[in-house]
Design a protein around this motif. Structure first.
Motif, mmCIF file in Angstrom:
data_model
loop_
_atom_site.group_PDB
_atom_site.id
_atom_site.type_symbol
_atom_site.label_atom_id
_atom_site.label_comp_id
_atom_site.label_asym_id
_atom_site.label_seq_id
_atom_site.Cartn_x
_atom_site.Cartn_y
_atom_site.Cartn_z
ATOM 1 N N TRP A 112 0.831 -1.212 0.000
ATOM 2 C CA TRP A 112 0.000 0.000 0.000
ATOM 3 C C TRP A 112 0.861 1.257 0.000
ATOM 4 C CZ3 TRP A 112 0.461 3.627 3.807
ATOM 5 C CH2 TRP A 112 1.071 3.233 5.007
ATOM 6 N N MET A 113 2.023 1.190 0.674
ATOM 7 C CA MET A 113 2.910 2.340 0.710
ATOM 8 C C MET A 113 3.529 2.587 -0.666
ATOM 9 S SD MET A 113 5.954 3.059 3.485
ATOM 10 C CE MET A 113 4.810 2.707 4.842
ATOM 11 N N GLN A 114 3.865 1.503 -1.377
ATOM 12 C CA GLN A 114 4.387 1.651 -2.730
ATOM 13 C C GLN A 114 3.349 2.291 -3.645
ATOM 14 O OE1 GLN A 114 6.269 -1.884 -4.393
ATOM 15 N NE2 GLN A 114 6.757 -2.663 -2.352
ATOM 16 N N SER A 115 2.098 1.893 -3.480
ATOM 17 C CA SER A 115 1.033 2.436 -4.335
ATOM 18 C C SER A 115 0.820 3.922 -4.070
ATOM 19 C CB SER A 115 -0.273 1.673 -4.091
ATOM 20 O OG SER A 115 -0.116 0.295 -4.398
ATOM 21 N N VAL A 116 0.859 4.328 -2.799
ATOM 22 C CA VAL A 116 0.661 5.738 -2.466
ATOM 23 C C VAL A 116 1.818 6.579 -2.984
ATOM 24 C CG1 VAL A 116 0.493 7.395 -0.571
ATOM 25 C CG2 VAL A 116 -0.776 5.247 -0.454
ATOM 26 N N SER A 117 3.056 6.124 -2.760
ATOM 27 C CA SER A 117 4.227 6.904 -3.177
ATOM 28 C C SER A 117 4.333 6.994 -4.694
ATOM 29 C CB SER A 117 5.505 6.293 -2.602
ATOM 30 O OG SER A 117 5.712 4.989 -3.100
ATOM 31 N N ALA A 118 3.749 6.016 -5.411
ATOM 32 C CA ALA A 118 3.798 6.033 -6.874
ATOM 33 C C ALA A 118 2.991 7.185 -7.466
ATOM 34 C CB ALA A 118 3.294 4.711 -7.438
ATOM 35 N N VAL A 119 2.176 7.835 -6.633
ATOM 36 C CA VAL A 119 1.411 8.986 -7.110
ATOM 37 C C VAL A 119 2.304 10.215 -7.238
ATOM 38 C CG1 VAL A 119 -0.529 10.515 -6.582
ATOM 39 C CG2 VAL A 119 -0.701 8.073 -6.085
ATOM 40 N N PHE A 120 3.366 10.275 -6.445
ATOM 41 C CA PHE A 120 4.174 11.484 -6.333
ATOM 42 C C PHE A 120 5.470 11.379 -7.145
ATOM 43 C CE2 PHE A 120 1.599 11.031 -2.507
ATOM 44 C CZ PHE A 120 0.913 12.241 -2.524
ATOM 45 N N PRO A 121 6.056 12.527 -7.495
ATOM 46 C CA PRO A 121 7.189 12.517 -8.435
ATOM 47 C C PRO A 121 8.483 11.941 -7.894
ATOM 48 C CG PRO A 121 6.713 14.755 -7.683
ATOM 49 C CD PRO A 121 5.593 13.898 -7.198
ATOM 50 N N LEU A 122 8.735 12.011 -6.573
ATOM 51 C CA LEU A 122 10.034 11.571 -6.054
ATOM 52 C C LEU A 122 10.292 10.104 -6.336
ATOM 53 C CD1 LEU A 122 12.602 12.316 -4.548
ATOM 54 C CD2 LEU A 122 11.425 11.772 -2.400
ATOM 55 N N LYS A 123 9.256 9.280 -6.226
ATOM 56 C CA LYS A 123 9.426 7.845 -6.495
ATOM 57 C C LYS A 123 9.908 7.616 -7.907
ATOM 58 C CE LYS A 123 7.711 3.673 -7.962
ATOM 59 N NZ LYS A 123 7.454 3.207 -9.340
ATOM 60 N N TRP A 124 9.372 8.347 -8.870
ATOM 61 C CA TRP A 124 9.726 8.156 -10.270
ATOM 62 C C TRP A 124 11.084 8.767 -10.587
ATOM 63 C CZ3 TRP A 124 6.856 4.620 -12.465
ATOM 64 C CH2 TRP A 124 5.587 4.394 -11.938
ATOM 65 N N MET A 125 11.453 9.828 -9.871
ATOM 66 C CA MET A 125 12.797 10.359 -10.025
ATOM 67 C C MET A 125 13.831 9.328 -9.585
ATOM 68 S SD MET A 125 12.076 14.206 -8.524
ATOM 69 C CE MET A 125 13.819 14.657 -8.473
ATOM 70 N N ALA A 169 16.925 -4.260 -12.994
ATOM 71 C CA ALA A 169 15.563 -3.916 -13.419
ATOM 72 C C ALA A 169 14.552 -4.934 -12.911
ATOM 73 C CB ALA A 169 15.498 -3.816 -14.940
ATOM 74 N N GLY A 170 14.987 -6.185 -12.776
ATOM 75 C CA GLY A 170 14.092 -7.214 -12.282
ATOM 76 C C GLY A 170 13.667 -7.012 -10.843
ATOM 77 N N GLN A 171 14.384 -6.139 -10.101
ATOM 78 C CA GLN A 171 14.040 -5.862 -8.713
ATOM 79 C C GLN A 171 13.020 -4.726 -8.569
ATOM 80 O OE1 GLN A 171 15.289 -7.941 -6.455
ATOM 81 N NE2 GLN A 171 16.346 -8.947 -8.157
ATOM 82 N N GLU A 172 12.714 -4.090 -9.690
ATOM 83 C CA GLU A 172 11.697 -3.036 -9.642
ATOM 84 C C GLU A 172 10.307 -3.665 -9.533
ATOM 85 O OE1 GLU A 172 12.268 0.120 -9.406
ATOM 86 O OE2 GLU A 172 14.446 0.000 -9.710
ATOM 87 N N PRO A 173 9.316 -2.937 -9.012
ATOM 88 C CA PRO A 173 7.975 -3.505 -8.824
ATOM 89 C C PRO A 173 7.386 -4.112 -10.090
ATOM 90 C CG PRO A 173 8.145 -1.411 -7.695
ATOM 91 C CD PRO A 173 9.407 -1.563 -8.480
ATOM 92 N N ALA A 174 7.607 -3.480 -11.250
ATOM 93 C CA ALA A 174 7.059 -3.984 -12.507
ATOM 94 C C ALA A 174 8.016 -4.921 -13.232
ATOM 95 C CB ALA A 174 6.692 -2.821 -13.424
ATOM 96 N N GLY A 175 9.205 -5.112 -12.702
ATOM 97 C CA GLY A 175 10.188 -5.977 -13.340
ATOM 98 C C GLY A 175 10.942 -5.308 -14.470
ATOM 99 N N THR A 176 10.652 -4.031 -14.750
ATOM 100 C CA THR A 176 11.348 -3.261 -15.785
ATOM 101 C C THR A 176 11.572 -1.847 -15.249
ATOM 102 O OG1 THR A 176 9.306 -2.487 -16.851
ATOM 103 C CG2 THR A 176 10.229 -4.588 -17.618
ATOM 104 N N TRP A 177 12.334 -1.045 -16.006
ATOM 105 C CA TRP A 177 12.613 0.324 -15.580
ATOM 106 C C TRP A 177 11.416 1.247 -15.788
ATOM 107 C CZ3 TRP A 177 16.448 0.299 -12.513
ATOM 108 C CH2 TRP A 177 17.606 -0.451 -12.762
ATOM 109 N N GLU A 178 10.508 0.921 -16.696
ATOM 110 C CA GLU A 178 9.313 1.735 -16.978
ATOM 111 C C GLU A 178 9.675 3.196 -17.292
ATOM 112 O OE1 GLU A 178 5.542 0.347 -14.607
ATOM 113 O OE2 GLU A 178 7.166 0.695 -13.197
ATOM 114 N N LEU A 179 10.620 3.411 -18.167
ATOM 115 C CA LEU A 179 11.055 4.775 -18.465
ATOM 116 C C LEU A 179 9.933 5.621 -19.065
ATOM 117 C CD1 LEU A 179 14.678 4.297 -19.858
ATOM 118 C CD2 LEU A 179 13.943 4.920 -17.552
#
Length: 261
Positions: free
Chosen positions: A194-207, A221-231
């Motif tokens: 749930w914390m990952q989902s909330v933080s994904a709304v804000f820009p710092l997570k994507w930075m 990249a496999g350690q990211e939530p989606a398994g890719t970098w999602e650039l």
């Protein structure tokens, strides 16, 4: 452009003359990086990536957010409370020049902070700089979109503070919460879902995620939530926050302090 550069020079001089701002804005990411490096040392996550290397990416993102979002969110209410903005508004100087000066200051201090972090990380913490042009290009657009979004949001949130004293109380808790939930101080995938989902709304997570692509190997990249970098999603979310930040600035910014009582 000449007006913007002159105002930017003034803003940079004012920033450098405030020792507290210099130490907090530039020194905070460096100090935190040194603390985490001393605690975790060569501890590895996966794929040969150490925790120190992982934290470097978060510290760069934090440095960009501190100099833009946090710095502006604290200092603009001080200038408003002292009547500086009111006097600016009463001069023949175009209003956009004030904001252009802030942008020039943020870019200059942001570049200096990032360069210092990279230098220290390479010399003392074994950070490997990007070896391909596409990584450097990604470093450029992630940093530019991120600092643009944070600058606009910093200007917008400055209107929430009713007095100069309340600016820090409004901005600092938000910045700290975002840092702890966006993969700066903790490995992002170790956080609750749930914390990952909330933080994904804000820009710092994507930075942070975009900068991990720049400085960490492809195997991570496999350690990211989606398994890719999602650039693509990184660029989209940061661009949307730029638009949202601009809209908030245009609708909420105040040149004078609100009346009390």
């Amino acid at each position: 452009m000449k007006l913007a550069l002159r105002q930017g020079r003034l803003e940079i001089l004012q920033f450098l003359r405030s020792r507290e701002s210099v130490v907090f804005t530039i020194g905070f990411p460096v100090i935190m990086l040194a603390i985490f490096a001393a605690i975790f040392g060569g501890t590895e996550i996966d794929g040969g990536v150490t925790l120190t290397q992982y934290f470097v990416t978060g510290m760069i993102a934090t440095g960009l957010m501190t100099v833009s979002f946090q710095n502006l969110g604290i200092w603009i209410p001080i200038e408003r409370d002292r009547g500086v903005l009111k006097r600016y508004r009463g001069t023949p100087m175009p209003k956009w020049t004030y904001f252009a000066g802030k942008v020039v200051m943020v870019l200059a201090i942001g570049i200096a902070t990032t360069a210092l972090l990279l230098l220290i990380s390479v010399l003392f913490f074994g950070l490997r700089l990007p070896a391909t042009p596409d990584r450097w290009l990604a470093f450029g657009w992630v940093s530019l979109l991120g600092i643009t979004a944070c600058t606009l949001l910093g200007i917008a949130i400055s209107s929430l503070a009713r007095t100069s004293r309340s600016g820090s109380a409004v901005v600092t808790p938000i910045a700290l919460i975002l840092q702890f939930t966006s993969g700066v101080f903790l490995v992002f995938t170790a956080l609750p879902g749930w914390m990952q989902s909330v933080s994904a709304v804000f820009p710092l997570k994507w930075m942070c995620q975009g900068l991990r692509y720049v400085f960490l190997p492809d195997s991570f990249a496999g350690q990211e939530p989606a398994g890719t970098w999602e650039l693509g999603r990184v660029a989209l979310v940061l661009a949307l926050w730029c638009v949202a930040g601009l809209a908030l600035c245009l609708t909420t910014f105040r040149w004078t302090a609100p009346r009390e009582g």
